[in-house]
Write an enzyme that holds these catalytic residues in place. Structure first.
Site, PDB file in Angstrom:
ATOM      1  CE  LYS A  71      -3.539   2.161   3.099  1.00 15.47           C
ATOM      2  NZ  LYS A  71      -4.260   1.932   4.285  1.00 15.47           N
ATOM      3  CB  SER A 148      -7.360   4.264   3.932  1.00 19.84           C
ATOM      4  OG  SER A 148      -6.133   3.628   4.930  1.00 19.84           O
ATOM      5  CB  SER A 172      -7.444   1.581   7.074  1.00 17.16           C
ATOM      6  OG  SER A 172      -8.146   3.110   7.072  1.00 17.16           O
TER       7      SER A 172
END
Length: 476
Positions: A71, A148, A172
């Protein structure tokens, strides 16, 4: 290796094929590239292009040669530009070193092929940014995969990757796992390293790990990467057994608390209520005791403190980068709500932070007492199965900082508590909605309780399997 064969294998199975020579790591890497390329045009889950070749990794690690992605936030690899979902960083700023978790991912054998999308600085329950555009849910491309860690979740759910890095400051990991039909564990604070860049990111709320499709992968990755680094603020005792062994065995009879009412009274979709209630009935059938109960704490004070934590974090990130890059903060480089949150965070005082810390302590003590009487707390993961693309628009100038915070946590009212307490929590797939969308259920454990959570999750995976569910956007 054909994509249709590759997509049905989890990381553990792929690693076994590579280790025994039934397929080469290079062949798997080529298939992964083809799989990611095949779906990313619809999903927009990558940041930039796939790497020319996987990043260096240990071929003899437990996941030697298994395709992986990182990520675009917090965890970083040497020389790879990071953008954090923000135009403020332009084409990205490369770090001159791996952080400690990236080193552990390499040592585990993960072959990192690219970066996955995040909303700006991770503060959104959807993965949409001006810098990268919206990432789409492979189950329905009009919907968000959550955030996220939505870029990672979208690629794993589409079976283009078996596992990908994720992090969690308010849900997230668990929110996109729930929205995409995946397994998403937020480990106990300190179980995975955040060094050397951080000691307590986001005032202790931020935790690093992965999203997977199977419980055994989740447990196996935790075995491979858990543990402290020198200078770490938290050094946890070793687990009593391997996490993989814990996930493979039935737990003892547990006392499970069920709650489908959001702590702050936010409305909860009937599909999410149904998923949690059906999971509770399965647990009863498996011999566990289920009671309706939830921790009692001051929810208004909790949200005030959590708002302080997030806005101070965003102010620190935005102002620090602005100073380092020589770029003034404005709507040209930041989304409207990020700028509003950073501006609010810049007004906070040391007393505000200490007040938030006192609230976090009171909440943590109350929740710990609750787990003195219950082994697991079962809730929906989110208040709705997902959101439409554009619903959580971080560039909405009509929202001030608190308005944006409230909008996020109305959708995700169940997840942030475990970031504050530091206790582990996992989202696994529950009963799908009438539309066929995944609906996540969350299991929260006591401090250091990953073994129990993984055992229960593994038991539920056997009792109500999800491996054969296929999204609309599917590799191959």
């Amino acid at each position: 290796m054909d994509i249709t064969e590759y997509r049905d294998l989890d990381a553990t199975a792929l690693a076994g094929l590579i280790r025994t020579g039934q397929v080469s790591a290079d062949e798997v890497a080529d298939t992964a590239r083809a799989a990611v390329t095949a779906v990313d045009g619809e999903l927009n889950a990558l940041v930039g292009e796939l790497f020319d070749a996987p990043l260096a990794h240990a071929p003899d690690g437990p996941f030697g040669g298994v395709p992986f992605a990182v990520k675009d936030l917090i965890t970083h690899a040497e020389g790879v530009p990071q953008r954090a979902g923000s135009r403020l960083l332009g084409d990205g700023v490369p770090y001159p070193y791996d952080n400690a978790l990236m080193t552990r991912f390499r040592r585990a054998g993960f072959a990192t092929v690219g970066l996955t999308a995040t909303p700006e600085f991770g503060f959104n329950a959807a993965t949409e940014s001006v810098a990268n555009g919206p990432t789409r849910n492979p189950w329905d491309t009009t919907r968000s995969p959550g955030g996220s860690s939505g870029g990672s979740a979208a690629l794993v759910a589409a079976r283009a990757l078996p596992v990908a890095h994720a992090n969690d400051g308010g849900g997230s990991i668990r929110i996109p796992a729930g929205n995409c039909g995946l397994v998403g564990l937020k480990p106990t604070r300190g179980r995975t390293t955040v060094g050397p860049d951080h000691s307590d990111p986001l005032l202790g709320l931020g935790i690093e790990f992965v999203v997977t499709r199977t419980v055994r992968d989740c447990a196996g990755v935790l075995d491979a990467v858990h543990g402290a680094e020198p200078g770490e603020r938290y050094v946890l005792p070793a687990p009593g057994t391997s996490f993989a062994e814990a996930a493979a065995r039935a737990p003892r009879r547990l006392r499970v608390a069920l709650s489908t009412t959001a702590p702050d009274g936010a409305p909860v979709d009937p599909a999410n209520v149904t998923a949690a209630e059906r999971t509770a009935r399965v647990l009863e059938d498996l011999g566990h005791e289920v009671v309706e109960a939830a921790p009692v704490y001051d929810t208004a004070a909790f949200h005030d403190a959590n708002f302080t934590a997030w806005t101070s974090f965003l102010a620190d990130a935005a102002l620090g980068l602005s100073a380092a890059l020589g770029t003034p903060l404005s709507r040209d480089v930041l989304e409207a709500t990020t700028l509003a949150c950073a501006e609010h965070g810049a007004t906070l005082t040391a007393i505000d932070l200490y007040t938030a810390d006192r609230t976090f302590n009171a909440v943590t003590r109350a929740v710990a007492a609750f787990f003195g009487e219950h082994d697991v707390w079962l809730t929906p993961t989110t208040a709705q199965p997902n959101t439409a693309i554009g619903h959580l628009d971080a560039d909405d100038a009509g929202l001030d900082a608190r308005g944006w915070y409230d909008k996020i946590f109305r959708f995700a009212p169940f997840t942030a508590l475990s970031n504050v307490t530091g206790a582990p929590a996992i989202s696994i797939p529950g009963t799908p909605s009438s539309e066929g969308w995944p609906v996540g259920v969350q299991l929260v454990g006591a401090h250091l309780g990953e073994e129990t959570l993984l055992a229960v999750a593994g038991q539920l995976e056997q009792a109500q399997p999800w491996a054969d569910r296929r999204p609309a956007v599917l590799a191959g």
